[in-house]
Design an enzyme around this catalytic site. Structure first.
Site, PDB file in Angstrom:
ATOM      1  N   LYS A 176      63.878  78.433  57.167  1.00  0.00           N
ATOM      2  CA  LYS A 176      62.437  78.720  57.040  1.00  0.00           C
ATOM      3  C   LYS A 176      62.015  77.867  58.370  1.00  0.00           C
ATOM      4  CE  LYS A 176      58.468  77.609  56.616  1.00  0.00           C
ATOM      5  NZ  LYS A 176      57.426  77.264  58.010  1.00  0.00           N
ATOM      6  N   GLU A 252      64.455  64.089  57.214  1.00  0.00           N
ATOM      7  CA  GLU A 252      64.489  63.660  58.279  1.00  0.00           C
ATOM      8  C   GLU A 252      62.905  63.847  58.742  1.00  0.00           C
ATOM      9  OE1 GLU A 252      67.039  65.636  60.970  1.00  0.00           O
ATOM     10  OE2 GLU A 252      69.015  64.222  60.445  1.00  0.00           O
ATOM     11  N   CYS A 286      60.352  63.305  67.622  1.00  0.00           N
ATOM     12  CA  CYS A 286      60.536  62.210  66.578  1.00  0.00           C
ATOM     13  C   CYS A 286      60.983  60.777  66.813  1.00  0.00           C
ATOM     14  CB  CYS A 286      61.390  62.886  65.496  1.00  0.00           C
ATOM     15  SG  CYS A 286      62.977  63.175  65.778  1.00  0.00           S
ATOM     16  N   GLU A 388      51.359  57.729  62.994  1.00  0.00           N
ATOM     17  CA  GLU A 388      52.131  58.729  64.051  1.00  0.00           C
ATOM     18  C   GLU A 388      51.060  59.521  64.671  1.00  0.00           C
ATOM     19  OE1 GLU A 388      54.688  61.812  62.533  1.00  0.00           O
ATOM     20  OE2 GLU A 388      56.216  61.127  64.075  1.00  0.00           O
TER      21      GLU A 388
HETATM   22  P1  NAD Z   1      55.599  69.651  59.047  1.00  0.00           P
HETATM   23  O1  NAD Z   1      55.798  68.742  57.998  1.00  0.00           O
HETATM   24  O2  NAD Z   1      54.288  69.994  59.191  1.00  0.00           O
HETATM   25  O3  NAD Z   1      56.540  71.091  59.077  1.00  0.00           O
HETATM   26  C1  NAD Z   1      57.645  71.242  58.823  1.00  0.00           C
HETATM   27  C2  NAD Z   1      58.252  72.441  58.285  1.00  0.00           C
HETATM   28  O4  NAD Z   1      57.905  72.167  56.690  1.00  0.00           O
HETATM   29  C3  NAD Z   1      57.536  73.617  58.784  1.00  0.00           C
HETATM   30  O5  NAD Z   1      58.354  74.695  58.607  1.00  0.00           O
HETATM   31  C4  NAD Z   1      56.444  73.902  57.533  1.00  0.00           C
HETATM   32  O6  NAD Z   1      56.050  75.212  57.272  1.00  0.00           O
HETATM   33  C5  NAD Z   1      57.114  73.526  56.383  1.00  0.00           C
HETATM   34  N1  NAD Z   1      56.292  73.084  55.165  1.00  0.00           N
HETATM   35  C6  NAD Z   1      54.816  72.693  55.271  1.00  0.00           C
HETATM   36  N2  NAD Z   1      54.622  72.390  53.980  1.00  0.00           N
HETATM   37  C7  NAD Z   1      55.753  72.657  53.234  1.00  0.00           C
HETATM   38  C8  NAD Z   1      55.717  72.776  51.559  1.00  0.00           C
HETATM   39  N3  NAD Z   1      54.925  71.895  50.926  1.00  0.00           N
HETATM   40  N4  NAD Z   1      56.702  73.162  51.123  1.00  0.00           N
HETATM   41  C9  NAD Z   1      57.824  73.482  52.084  1.00  0.00           C
HETATM   42  N5  NAD Z   1      57.753  73.654  53.549  1.00  0.00           N
HETATM   43  C10 NAD Z   1      56.785  73.081  54.055  1.00  0.00           C
HETATM   44  O7  NAD Z   1      56.068  69.104  60.510  1.00  0.00           O
HETATM   45  P2  NAD Z   1      55.606  69.396  61.978  1.00  0.00           P
HETATM   46  O8  NAD Z   1      54.133  69.533  62.184  1.00  0.00           O
HETATM   47  O9  NAD Z   1      56.419  70.913  62.071  1.00  0.00           O
HETATM   48  O10 NAD Z   1      56.684  68.651  62.982  1.00  0.00           O
HETATM   49  C11 NAD Z   1      56.154  67.264  63.244  1.00  0.00           C
HETATM   50  C12 NAD Z   1      56.803  66.274  62.466  1.00  0.00           C
HETATM   51  O11 NAD Z   1      58.077  66.384  62.328  1.00  0.00           O
HETATM   52  C13 NAD Z   1      56.573  64.923  62.961  1.00  0.00           C
HETATM   53  O12 NAD Z   1      56.053  63.918  61.800  1.00  0.00           O
HETATM   54  C14 NAD Z   1      57.911  64.368  63.523  1.00  0.00           C
HETATM   55  O13 NAD Z   1      57.966  62.938  63.522  1.00  0.00           O
HETATM   56  C15 NAD Z   1      58.834  64.928  62.448  1.00  0.00           C
HETATM   57  N6  NAD Z   1      60.369  65.311  63.077  1.00  0.00           N
HETATM   58  C16 NAD Z   1      61.018  64.282  62.477  1.00  0.00           C
HETATM   59  C17 NAD Z   1      62.440  64.363  63.165  1.00  0.00           C
HETATM   60  C18 NAD Z   1      63.374  63.315  62.348  1.00  0.00           C
HETATM   61  O14 NAD Z   1      64.606  63.737  62.660  1.00  0.00           O
HETATM   62  N7  NAD Z   1      63.146  62.510  61.844  1.00  0.00           N
HETATM   63  C19 NAD Z   1      62.677  65.176  64.115  1.00  0.00           C
HETATM   64  C20 NAD Z   1      61.522  66.060  64.623  1.00  0.00           C
HETATM   65  C21 NAD Z   1      60.443  66.035  64.123  1.00  0.00           C
END
Ligand code: NAD
Length: 484
Positions: A176, A252, A286, A388
Site C-alpha cells: 500500500k 520504522e 526520517c 517532529e
Molecule cells: P503516515 O504515517 O502518515 O503514512 C504512512 C502510510 O501509512 C501511508 O501509506 C498511509 O496511507 C498509511 N496509513 C495511515 N493510517 C493508516 C492506518 N490507520 N492503517 C494503515 N495504514 C495507514 O506517514 P507519512 O506522512 O507518509 O510519512 C512521514 C513519516 O514517516 C514521518 O514521521 C517520518 O519520520 C516517517 N519515516 C520514517 C522512516 C524510518 O525509516 N524510520 C523513513 C521515512 C519516513
C-alpha cells in the site's frame, strides 16, 4: 489525464472511486488514482496466497535470486521512467532522485538476493545419554503474505527496502503506497511482469489509511506480517491492528534527530553535512536533523555559515540543474510545517533565516513551497525542539560539555539517528555509544551500507531491517533437531 491503477495478480485493475493526485510543484491535478475497494484488497491477498502455494513457493533460491537481479536490471533499464514518475509525485530535484531514490530502488533487490544466497544457517552438535548424539540446524521458511505500508518521502527507495527482502526470502507482498506517491510502486508492477515474476507475488493497492486500503490490508486476517514506515501515531494504529491474530510487525517511524558539533570538528565538513541533513529532500527525511547542538566556542561562526548555506539554496523544479531544494509533498503538509513556523515565532525564537513562504514564479506560485528555516534562542522545552516537523528547518543551540549535550540530545521521545562531528576519536566512540538511537553517524550523515542494521530506538521503531537482520523479520527460523 494519467490513470493510475491497482496491480493485482499481474493485472492493472481499478473498480473503485478515483482520487486526485496533485503536483507538489503547482498543486495542479496530474493523475487520477483508483482507490482499491475492500474486495480488491481481498483479491490482492488471495492472489498473494495463491502465488505462495503455486510457482513462487516451488522455485529454488537460485531461481529467485536470478529473478530479483532481473528486477533490479529492469529498473535500471527503465531508469528515466522511474525518475520522471518519482519527480512528478514528489517534486524533488532530479539530481537527488537520480543519485539516491532510483539507484537504491534497484540495489535493494540485489543486496537482499545476495544475502539469501550467501548467508549460512546455524548448526549445533549435542551429546545425548546414549552416546550417539544429535544435531540441530536452523532452517528458514517464508513468513507468508507480507503487508507493506509505505510513506511518501522516499517512495521507491523505502518500498523496495521492504519488498526486496520480503521477496528474496520467498514471501509474497501486498503493497500500500502512500496516497501522495502512487506512481513508482505501480510502475514496478510492469517490471515484475516484464521479467517474469509469477502473478500474485507482487501486488499494489492504492488508497488512504483509516477505512481505506491501508486499514483493509493491516486488518486482513490472511496477511501474515506487516512492515511499515511512517509516522509513529500511524505505527501505533497498525500495531493494534496486528495484535488481532498476534501478527509480527516491523515499524520504522518518526524521528527528531540531533546533530552534535564539537569545536574540534572539521568545520567545513560539519557545515556541509549538517546543511544536507537539515535541507535535503526539503527536510522530509526520517534521518534528517531538526536539532543542532554546537559547542559554544564555534556557535556564532556555525550559525552564520548555516545561514549562508540555507540562503544559497535555490528553490525550483526538478529538471532545473541548479535546484537545491524542491517543495514539500502537499498543501496539507505545507500547512503543518507553516503551523510550526508560527509556533516557533509564538515561542519566541530568533529567526536566523526563512520562516515563511517564498515567492515562486509562474505555475509554481501555488505549489507547496516553504523557505529553508533556522531558529536559535529557544529553551529545550519548546515544541519545535520536541516534536517532529518533517520540514526544511532546525533549531541550533549552544552546549558547554559532553554531559550537557548528551542530556539534551537524549531528552526526546524519538531515537532514530544522530550525526556527531568531532576529530577526537575517543569522544566520537563515547558519544556514539551513549546516544539512545538506532543509527549514529560520525563525521558523516546518511552514509548507508545496506548490510548494516537499520531501525529506531524508543518511539522511532521496533525491529531492525538490513542485511541479515531482515531475515529475522521476513522468515520463520525453524530448528530441526535430528537424533543420530
Ligand atoms: P503516515 O504515517 O502518515 O503514512 C504512512 C502510510 O501509512 C501511508 O501509506 C498511509 O496511507 C498509511 N496509513 C495511515 N493510517 C493508516 C492506518 N490507520 N492503517 C494503515 N495504514 C495507514 O506517514 P507519512 O506522512 O507518509 O510519512 C512521514 C513519516 O514517516 C514521518 O514521521 C517520518 O519520520 C516517517 N519515516 C520514517 C522512516 C524510518 O525509516 N524510520 C523513513 C521515512 C519516513
Amino acid at each position: 489525464m494519467k490513470q493510475i491503477r491497482n496491480f493485482i495478480n499481474g493485472e492493472f485493475v481499478g473498480a473503485g472511486r478515483p482520487f486526485d493526485k496533485r503536483s507538489p510543484l503547482s498543486n495542479r491535478v496530474i493523475a487520477q488514482v483508483a482507490e482499491a475497494t475492500r474486495d480488491e484488497v481481498d483479491a490482492a491477498v488471495q492472489a498473494a496466497r495463491a502465488a505462495l502455494a503455486g510457482p513462487w513457493g516451488r522455485i529454488t533460491v537460485a531461481e529467485r535470486v536470478d529473478l530479483l537481479y532481473a528486477v533490479a536490471n529492469e529498473i535500471t533499464r527503465r531508469f528515466d521512467d522511474f525518475l520522471e514518475a518519482e519527480c512528478a509525485d514528489t517534486g524533488k530535484p532530479r539530481s537527488l532522485a537520480s543519485h539516491i531514490d532510483i539507484p537504491r530502488g534497484a540495489s535493494n533487490f540485489k543486496i537482499f538476493a545476495d544475502v539469501v544466497k550467501n548467508v549460512p544457517s546455524e548448526f549445533f552438535e549435542m551429546a545425548t545419554p546414549d552416546g550417539k548424539g544429535a544435531i540441530n540446524y536452523g532452517y528458514r521458511t517464508p513468513i507468508g503474505v507480507v503487508g507493506v505500508i509505505c510513506p511518501w518521502n522516499l517512495p521507491l527507495l523505502l518500498m523496495t527496502w521492504k519488498v526486496g527482502p520480503a521477496l528474496a526470502c520467498g514471501n509474497t507482498v501486498v503493497v500500500k503506497p502512500s496516497e501522495e506517491t502512487p506512481q513508482t510502486a505501480t510502475l514496478l508492477g510492469e517490471v515484475m511482469n516484464t521479467v517474469g515474476v509469477p502473478r500474485g507475488v507482487y501486488n499494489v493497492v492504492h488508497g488512504f489509511g483509516p477505512n481505506s486500503a491501508g486499514e483493509f490490508v493491516t486488518r486482513h486476517p490472511q496477511i501474515d506480517a506487516i512492515t511499515f514506515t511512517g509516522e509513529t501515531r500511524t505505527g501505533e494504529a497498525i500495531m493494534k491492528a496486528a495484535a488481532t491474530g498476534a501478527r509480527p510487525v516491523s515499524l520504522e517511524m518518526g524521528g527528531k534527530n540531533a546533530a552534535i558539533v564539537f569545536a574540534d570538528c572539521d568545520f567545513d565538513a560539519a557545515i556541509e553535512g549538517t546543511l544536507r541533513s537539515v535541507f535535503a529532500n526539503c527536510g522530509q527525511v526520517c534521518l534528517g536533523t531538526e536539532r543542532v547542538y554546537v559547542e559554544r566556542p564555534i556557535f556564532d561562526k556555525f550559525v552564520a555559515a548555516m545561514k549562508q548555506g540555507a540562503e544559497g539554496l535555490k528553490l525550483g523544479p526538478p529538471e532545473d540543474k541548479t535546484t537545491g531544494m524542491g517543495p514539500l509533498i502537499s498543501k496539507e503538509h505545507q500547512n503543518k510545517v507553516l503551523s510550526y513556523y508560527q509556533v516557533a515565532r509564538d515561542e519566541g525564537a530568533t529567526i536566523v533565516t526563512g520562516g515563511g513562504v517564498p515567492a515562486m514564479p509562474g505555475e509554481l506560485t501555488d505549489g507547496c513551497w516553504v523557505q529553508p528555516t533556522i531558529w536559535i534562542g529557544l529553551p529545550e522545552s519548546a515544541r519545535v525542539i520536541k516534536e517532529e516537523i518533517f520540514g526544511p528547518c532546525c533549531h541550533i543551540a549552544a552546549f558547554d560539555s559532553e554531559e550537557d549535550v548528551l542530556a539534551k540530545a537524549n531528552a526526546n521521545d524519538y531515537g532514530l539517528a544522530t550525526a556527531i562531528w568531532t576529530q577526537n576519536l575517543s569522544r566520537a566512540h563515547r558519544v556514539a555509544q551513549r546516544m539512545k538511537v538506532g543509527l549514529a553517524w560520525v563525521n558523516s550523515w546518511f552514509l548507508r551500507d545496506l548490510r548494516t542494521p537499520f531501525g529506531g530506538a524508543k518511539q522511532s521503531g521496533i525491529g531492525r531491517e538490513g542485511g541479515v537482520h531482515s531475515l529475522e523479520f521476513y522468515t520463520e527460523l525453524k530448528n530441526v533437531c535430528i537424533k543420530l
